[in-house]
Design a protein around this motif. Structure first.
Motif, PDB file in Angstrom:
ATOM      1  N   MET A 120      88.838  46.779  41.297  1.00 58.05           N
ATOM      2  CA  MET A 120      88.987  45.348  41.128  1.00 58.05           C
ATOM      3  C   MET A 120      87.615  44.730  40.836  1.00 58.05           C
ATOM      4  SD  MET A 120      90.611  42.488  43.662  1.00 58.05           S
ATOM      5  CE  MET A 120      89.427  42.578  44.965  1.00 58.05           C
ATOM      6  N   LEU A 121      87.522  43.992  39.748  1.00 58.32           N
ATOM      7  CA  LEU A 121      86.290  43.319  39.359  1.00 58.32           C
ATOM      8  C   LEU A 121      86.180  42.010  40.118  1.00 58.32           C
ATOM      9  CD1 LEU A 121      83.870  43.550  37.379  1.00 58.32           C
ATOM     10  CD2 LEU A 121      85.212  42.206  35.757  1.00 58.32           C
ATOM     11  N   THR A 122      85.025  41.770  40.733  1.00 51.80           N
ATOM     12  CA  THR A 122      84.828  40.519  41.467  1.00 51.80           C
ATOM     13  C   THR A 122      84.781  39.352  40.490  1.00 51.80           C
ATOM     14  OG1 THR A 122      82.424  40.829  41.448  1.00 51.80           O
ATOM     15  CG2 THR A 122      83.630  41.626  43.402  1.00 51.80           C
ATOM     16  N   ASP A 123      85.048  38.167  40.998  1.00 53.25           N
ATOM     17  CA  ASP A 123      85.093  36.967  40.156  1.00 53.25           C
ATOM     18  C   ASP A 123      83.784  36.728  39.406  1.00 53.25           C
ATOM     19  OD1 ASP A 123      87.706  36.479  40.851  1.00 53.25           O
ATOM     20  OD2 ASP A 123      87.192  35.080  42.467  1.00 53.25           O
ATOM     21  N   ASP A 124      82.666  37.079  40.030  1.00 53.58           N
ATOM     22  CA  ASP A 124      81.383  36.859  39.366  1.00 53.58           C
ATOM     23  C   ASP A 124      81.027  37.984  38.387  1.00 53.58           C
ATOM     24  OD1 ASP A 124      80.669  38.952  41.051  1.00 53.58           O
ATOM     25  OD2 ASP A 124      79.229  37.772  42.229  1.00 53.58           O
ATOM     26  N   GLY A 125      81.870  39.017  38.307  1.00 58.84           N
ATOM     27  CA  GLY A 125      81.647  40.109  37.363  1.00 58.84           C
ATOM     28  C   GLY A 125      80.535  41.056  37.743  1.00 58.84           C
ATOM     29  N   LYS A 126      80.026  40.957  38.988  1.00 58.43           N
ATOM     30  CA  LYS A 126      78.885  41.783  39.392  1.00 58.43           C
ATOM     31  C   LYS A 126      79.268  43.096  40.062  1.00 58.43           C
ATOM     32  CE  LYS A 126      75.639  37.975  39.815  1.00 58.43           C
ATOM     33  NZ  LYS A 126      74.706  37.265  40.681  1.00 58.43           N
ATOM     34  N   HIS A 127      80.505  43.210  40.520  1.00 57.05           N
ATOM     35  CA  HIS A 127      80.937  44.413  41.228  1.00 57.05           C
ATOM     36  C   HIS A 127      82.343  44.805  40.806  1.00 57.05           C
ATOM     37  CE1 HIS A 127      77.574  44.288  44.093  1.00 57.05           C
ATOM     38  NE2 HIS A 127      77.695  42.983  43.980  1.00 57.05           N
ATOM     39  N   LEU A 128      82.545  46.108  40.646  1.00 59.37           N
ATOM     40  CA  LEU A 128      83.864  46.651  40.368  1.00 59.37           C
ATOM     41  C   LEU A 128      84.153  47.679  41.460  1.00 59.37           C
ATOM     42  CD1 LEU A 128      86.352  46.987  38.479  1.00 59.37           C
ATOM     43  CD2 LEU A 128      85.075  48.813  37.340  1.00 59.37           C
ATOM     44  N   TYR A 129      85.213  47.439  42.233  1.00 58.49           N
ATOM     45  CA  TYR A 129      85.586  48.335  43.332  1.00 58.49           C
ATOM     46  C   TYR A 129      86.753  49.203  42.873  1.00 58.49           C
ATOM     47  CZ  TYR A 129      82.518  45.563  46.227  1.00 58.49           C
ATOM     48  OH  TYR A 129      81.413  44.934  46.742  1.00 58.49           O
ATOM     49  N   VAL A 130      86.592  50.518  43.043  1.00 58.54           N
ATOM     50  CA  VAL A 130      87.579  51.473  42.555  1.00 58.54           C
ATOM     51  C   VAL A 130      88.071  52.341  43.715  1.00 58.54           C
ATOM     52  CG1 VAL A 130      87.984  53.342  40.908  1.00 58.54           C
ATOM     53  CG2 VAL A 130      86.339  51.538  40.354  1.00 58.54           C
ATOM     54  N   SER A 131      89.372  52.385  43.910  1.00 60.27           N
ATOM     55  CA  SER A 131      89.963  53.232  44.954  1.00 60.27           C
ATOM     56  C   SER A 131      90.117  54.652  44.416  1.00 60.27           C
ATOM     57  CB  SER A 131      91.329  52.692  45.366  1.00 60.27           C
ATOM     58  OG  SER A 131      92.264  52.892  44.312  1.00 60.27           O
ATOM     59  N   TRP A 132      90.390  55.601  45.317  1.00 58.18           N
ATOM     60  CA  TRP A 132      90.635  56.976  44.885  1.00 58.18           C
ATOM     61  C   TRP A 132      91.816  57.031  43.928  1.00 58.18           C
ATOM     62  CZ3 TRP A 132      87.419  60.768  44.802  1.00 58.18           C
ATOM     63  CH2 TRP A 132      86.437  60.905  45.784  1.00 58.18           C
ATOM     64  N   ILE A 166      76.501  46.152  28.520  1.00 58.77           N
ATOM     65  CA  ILE A 166      75.111  46.310  28.060  1.00 58.77           C
ATOM     66  C   ILE A 166      74.851  47.648  27.380  1.00 58.77           C
ATOM     67  CG2 ILE A 166      74.179  44.766  29.825  1.00 58.77           C
ATOM     68  CD1 ILE A 166      73.135  47.468  31.166  1.00 58.77           C
ATOM     69  N   SER A 167      75.843  48.526  27.351  1.00 56.06           N
ATOM     70  CA  SER A 167      75.627  49.867  26.809  1.00 56.06           C
ATOM     71  C   SER A 167      75.287  49.816  25.324  1.00 56.06           C
ATOM     72  CB  SER A 167      76.864  50.736  27.016  1.00 56.06           C
ATOM     73  OG  SER A 167      76.629  52.029  26.487  1.00 56.06           O
ATOM     74  N   THR A 168      74.278  50.596  24.959  1.00 54.11           N
ATOM     75  CA  THR A 168      73.896  50.713  23.549  1.00 54.11           C
ATOM     76  C   THR A 168      74.620  51.872  22.882  1.00 54.11           C
ATOM     77  OG1 THR A 168      72.026  52.127  24.168  1.00 54.11           O
ATOM     78  CG2 THR A 168      71.605  49.742  23.956  1.00 54.11           C
ATOM     79  N   TYR A 169      75.411  52.610  23.662  1.00 56.31           N
ATOM     80  CA  TYR A 169      76.146  53.757  23.146  1.00 56.31           C
ATOM     81  C   TYR A 169      77.632  53.553  23.420  1.00 56.31           C
ATOM     82  CZ  TYR A 169      77.792  58.515  22.447  1.00 56.31           C
ATOM     83  OH  TYR A 169      78.465  59.611  21.995  1.00 56.31           O
ATOM     84  N   GLU A 170      78.456  53.734  22.390  1.00 59.97           N
ATOM     85  CA  GLU A 170      79.899  53.632  22.593  1.00 59.97           C
ATOM     86  C   GLU A 170      80.529  55.003  22.401  1.00 59.97           C
ATOM     87  OE1 GLU A 170      83.703  51.355  20.748  1.00 59.97           O
ATOM     88  OE2 GLU A 170      82.068  50.128  21.540  1.00 59.97           O
ATOM     89  N   GLU A 199      88.046  51.873  29.936  1.00 60.48           N
ATOM     90  CA  GLU A 199      87.856  50.440  30.129  1.00 60.48           C
ATOM     91  C   GLU A 199      86.482  50.016  29.649  1.00 60.48           C
ATOM     92  OE1 GLU A 199      88.353  47.145  33.731  1.00 60.48           O
ATOM     93  OE2 GLU A 199      88.593  49.262  34.169  1.00 60.48           O
ATOM     94  N   LYS A 200      86.462  48.961  28.825  1.00 56.78           N
ATOM     95  CA  LYS A 200      85.200  48.364  28.380  1.00 56.78           C
ATOM     96  C   LYS A 200      84.989  47.105  29.206  1.00 56.78           C
ATOM     97  CE  LYS A 200      82.446  47.647  24.349  1.00 56.78           C
ATOM     98  NZ  LYS A 200      82.366  47.892  22.921  1.00 56.78           N
ATOM     99  N   LEU A 201      83.923  47.078  29.963  1.00 59.14           N
ATOM    100  CA  LEU A 201      83.631  45.958  30.855  1.00 59.14           C
ATOM    101  C   LEU A 201      82.750  44.954  30.123  1.00 59.14           C
ATOM    102  CD1 LEU A 201      82.805  48.220  33.904  1.00 59.14           C
ATOM    103  CD2 LEU A 201      84.902  46.889  33.576  1.00 59.14           C
ATOM    104  N   PRO A 202      83.125  43.689  30.138  1.00 57.98           N
ATOM    105  CA  PRO A 202      82.328  42.696  29.405  1.00 57.98           C
ATOM    106  C   PRO A 202      80.979  42.427  30.058  1.00 57.98           C
ATOM    107  CG  PRO A 202      84.094  41.627  30.635  1.00 57.98           C
ATOM    108  CD  PRO A 202      84.296  43.111  30.781  1.00 57.98           C
ATOM    109  N   THR A 203      80.884  42.715  31.356  1.00 57.10           N
ATOM    110  CA  THR A 203      79.638  42.456  32.083  1.00 57.10           C
ATOM    111  C   THR A 203      78.977  43.784  32.428  1.00 57.10           C
ATOM    112  OG1 THR A 203      80.824  42.440  34.192  1.00 57.10           O
ATOM    113  CG2 THR A 203      80.574  40.312  33.059  1.00 57.10           C
TER     114      THR A 203
END
Length: 173
Positions: free
Chosen positions: A1-13, A134-138, A144-148
């Motif tokens: 789950m991506l936090t509202d501010d886009g700074k953290h993504l929490y992933v369960s097993w 921010i990735s310079t490599y695709e 998933e492509k994260l905008p932040t």
């Protein structure tokens, strides 16, 4: 789950394993047939292992490291292993490069550049779970492509702080 501010993504097993399966399905549906998998240790070990099992293909491992300070949260100089570990033979033919994410893109680009200089590799494609904004490599394949540029809290991060002496305090399941 991506936090509202886009700074953290929490992933369960569960989410983590579903993402690996989605990545494997994406590679399969592309119709591309590869001969070997090369995963980048440490982040690409789990996805590489699972994809190797699903496709029944040999798994090679290359150690890379750029995150060391502050429990692995601060990026430093990129270190890349001289040798690639394989059960037999050499890395050759059509190779699927697997990692967990394209963060800045520096590691993946450096590995791709090195692999493309190896004459035995006929074709190389890359696959990751996440691509940060921010990735310079695709990569060729990603889930998933994260905008932040969030810090991705993967489910195994608890082990970064766990030490052998702490195991006695944990309940076995």
């Amino acid at each position: 789950m991506l936090t509202d501010d886009g700074k953290h993504l929490y992933v369960s097993w569960d989410d983590y394993h579903q993402m690996i399966e989605r990545l494997a399905r994406q590679v399969h549906e592309s119709g591309w047939a590869f001969d070997q998998i090369l995963c980048l240790a440490r982040g690409g070990l789990r996805p590489g292992d699972v994809i190797s099992r699903i496709f029944d293909k040999p798994l090679a491992i290359m150690a890379t490291s750029s995150y060391r300070a502050e429990a692995g949260t601060i990026q430093g100089r990129l270190d890349m292993a001289t040798y690639i570990t394989m059960p037999k033979g050499e890395l050759a033919g059509r190779v699927l490069l697997v990692d967990d994410l394209a963060d800045s893109g520096v590691t993946l680009q450096a590995v791709v550049d090195r692999l493309r200089s190896m004459p035995a590799i006929q074709e190389l494609r890359s696959a990751v779970l996440w691509v940060k904004g921010i990735s310079t490599y695709e990569p060729d394949y990603f889930v998933e492509k994260l905008p932040t540029n969030p810090w991705i809290h993967q489910p195994f991060e608890d082990y970064d702080r766990l030490r052998p002496a702490d195991l006695a305090d944990r309940r076995s399941v």
